[in-house]
Scaffold this motif. Structure first.
Motif, PDB file in Angstrom:
ATOM      1  N   ASP A  83      10.355  -9.266   5.581  1.00 41.78           N
ATOM      2  CA  ASP A  83      10.914  -8.880   4.291  1.00 41.78           C
ATOM      3  C   ASP A  83       9.908  -8.978   3.141  1.00 41.78           C
ATOM      4  N   ASN A  84       8.652  -9.349   3.468  1.00 43.15           N
ATOM      5  CA  ASN A  84       7.654  -9.468   2.408  1.00 43.15           C
ATOM      6  C   ASN A  84       6.383  -8.672   2.725  1.00 43.15           C
ATOM      7  N   VAL A  86       3.501  -6.345   2.299  1.00 44.67           N
ATOM      8  CA  VAL A  86       2.762  -5.855   1.143  1.00 44.67           C
ATOM      9  C   VAL A  86       1.614  -4.994   1.647  1.00 44.67           C
ATOM     10  N   GLY A 129       1.867  -9.864   5.604  1.00 45.73           N
ATOM     11  CA  GLY A 129       3.228 -10.357   5.500  1.00 45.73           C
ATOM     12  C   GLY A 129       3.471 -11.552   6.391  1.00 45.73           C
ATOM     13  N   TYR A 131       4.588 -15.570   7.058  1.00 43.42           N
ATOM     14  CA  TYR A 131       4.533 -16.888   6.431  1.00 43.42           C
ATOM     15  C   TYR A 131       3.115 -17.452   6.414  1.00 43.42           C
ATOM     16  N   LYS A 139       5.710 -18.380   1.959  1.00 39.31           N
ATOM     17  CA  LYS A 139       5.454 -17.003   2.377  1.00 39.31           C
ATOM     18  C   LYS A 139       3.974 -16.623   2.201  1.00 39.31           C
ATOM     19  N   THR A 141       1.157 -14.301   0.840  1.00 37.99           N
ATOM     20  CA  THR A 141       1.001 -13.487  -0.362  1.00 37.99           C
ATOM     21  C   THR A 141      -0.393 -12.867  -0.374  1.00 37.99           C
TER      22      THR A 141
END
Length: 494
Positions: A83-84, A86, A129, A131, A139, A141
């Protein structure tokens, strides 16, 4: 009354013999035909049995793989919904993003990961993406950095290449030329080339190395200078897993006119000049950006083996060696380098601050890829020198890991997935992180992950599938361009 002469009697006998011989030949031919028929039937039966056996084994293996995957989902909760995510992919490279997502969804990426791909000087893939630390819920980044293990060796190789390109040293120089004390215990003929291609016989050190020793240049100088080679230098090649870092530091400090350490040399000559976020010795103030490394669970390990039995080779290399083997000596010293289920010292901030170009580089995939894209563009050293790195210097069985390990000039090599005759040059790292260059198509692939896998390079499923997808997409684009060009030529001709 018909008179039978001796001549007629003789002819009759000849005819009888000929008929007997013909009958015997006919019988032999029939038997031969039967034999051929039976032999052919036997061959066909064996072929059928072989095919059925292969299918049965394959089916059983598939059932086993499916069972293990199912157990993984039930016990470890299955895959991860990314869900993250990028980043972006260039048109035509959508498959790479699909594979990247699938690695998480299928549970192969347990923590976080990122991949960046350059084509010439253009970014065509940049994805990240997951963790940075799943246990704490932190998470991944765009600021997340990761320890890339032996991928760092390729950066050490770049530093030495820069010094060679500037004329301060030559690969053919004996190390004793810039370090007279090195010529002890049979090391007087060791060249820089032998050191960089793991042929010097200095894979394991006899003197126990403490963290304090490792941070002391003079102490490491004494240790390496006094070390007796593990084998006759130049006769074999054996992976210098840890000592490579201290050896390259010695080369750089003694060849650099300013006498800088390898970490400082890289920072001032490359990182600062080109804006590359790669650290050989991370400042403690940046420690909060480093992802936490996690070891694979027993179930994940079993899953890796089931899906790729070659992983068993890695396990054998790491565990099934005699106490007096060079491999055991390498893993036993230093004692503070540990990668075990319950002890992982590579998460220690003290090690992160150390200048160890064999295993402790800390970076992001986009910076790692950009660094080697600059290498391909000839911006760090000449393309003429780069061309010498196209093929490995050594391809045989490695004396330490006891498997083929193509290497040369500080780099490692793997076969190009689309052309077995071509090589990719770079360096894999333990757990999966990898940098590889295709010098023909000017492709640079950088992959990093903190959810460590058992294998490295080609044996890392997540990296291998991403790499293959990149080259499949590239080939399709090249084929598409060829069609467009051909259509344009035909239109002009018409």
């Amino acid at each position: 009354m018909i008179e039978v002469t001796e001549e007629d009697d003789m002819m009759s006998m000849v005819e009888a013999v000929e008929k007997t011989e013909e009958a015997e030949v006919e019988m032999v031919e029939k038997k031969r035909g039967v034999l051929l028929l039976e032999t052919g039937s036997l061959h066909r039966r064996l072929l059928i049995y072989g095919i059925v056996s292969i299918l049965a084994v394959s089916g059983a293996w598939l059932v086993l793989a499916t069972t293990v995957d199912t157990l993984s989902i039930l016990i470890e909760g299955g895959g991860m919904h990314l869900d993250n995510l990028v980043g972006h992919v260039a048109p035509g490279y959508e498959k790479v993003e699909k594979i990247f997502r699938r690695n998480f969804a299928d549970g192969w990426e347990r923590e976080g990961a990122s991949i960046t791909v350059y084509h010439k000087n253009r970014v065509i893939v940049d994805l990240q993406g997951g963790y940075a630390d799943k246990a704490s819920g932190r998470k991944w980044t765009p600021d997340t950095r990761t320890v890339v293990f032996s991928t760092t060796k390729a950066v050490g190789a770049v530093c030495v290449a820069i010094l060679v390109d500037r004329g301060y040293i030559s690969y053919d120089d004996k190390m004793s030329k810039i370090w007279p004390e090195f010529a002890q215990n049979g090391k007087e003929n060791i060249t820089i080339d032998w050191l960089m291609s793991h042929r010097a016989g200095l894979a394991a050190l006899d003197m126990p190395i403490t963290i304090e020793d490792a941070n002391d240049f003079d102490k490491m100088s004494e240790v390496i200078a006094s070390q007796k080679p593990n084998w006759e230098p130049g006769t074999k090649s054996g992976y210098h897993a840890i000592t490579y870092g201290w050896i390259v530091d010695q080369i750089v400090r003694r060849a650099d006119p300013k006498g800088r350490s390898v970490g400082r040399f890289f920072k001032e000559e490359v990182a600062d000049v080109h804006g590359i976020d790669f650290h050989i010795g991370l400042p403690p103030s940046e420690e909060h950006t480093v992802s936490r490394l996690s070891m694979p669970s027993t179930l994940h390990l079993f899953r890796e083996i089931v899906h790729d039995p070659r992983v068993l080779i890695v396990l054998a290399v790491l565990n099934l060696r005699t106490p007096n083997s060079i491999a055991k000596k390498v893993t036993a010293n230093p004692t503070w380098f540990k990668l075990e289920q319950d002890v992982n010292t590579f998460n220690n901030p003290t090690l992160h601050a150390m200048e160890q170009v064999a295993a402790l580089g800390i970076t992001k995939s986009r910076d790692l890829a950009r660094l080697f894209s600059l290498v391909q563009q000839g911006k760090l050293f000449s393309k003429e020198l780069l061309s010498k790195f196209r093929v490995p210097q050594v391809e045989g069985i490695d004396e330490v890991v006891m498997t083929p390990l193509p290497k040369g000039h500080g780099f490692m090599y793997e076969r190009h997935p689309m052309s077995g005759k071509k090589w990719l040059v770079g360096h894999p790292g333990y757990g999966g992180s990898t940098i590889m260059m295709d010098l023909d198509d000017e492709i640079t692939i950088a992959y990093v992950s903190n959810g460590l896998k058992t294998g490295m390079g080609e044996l890392t499923r997540t990296y291998r599938h991403l790499r293959d997808a990149v080259f499949e997409c590239l080939e399709k684009q090249k084929s598409g361009k060829s069609v467009i060009i051909e259509d344009a030529i035909q239109a002009v001709a018409a």
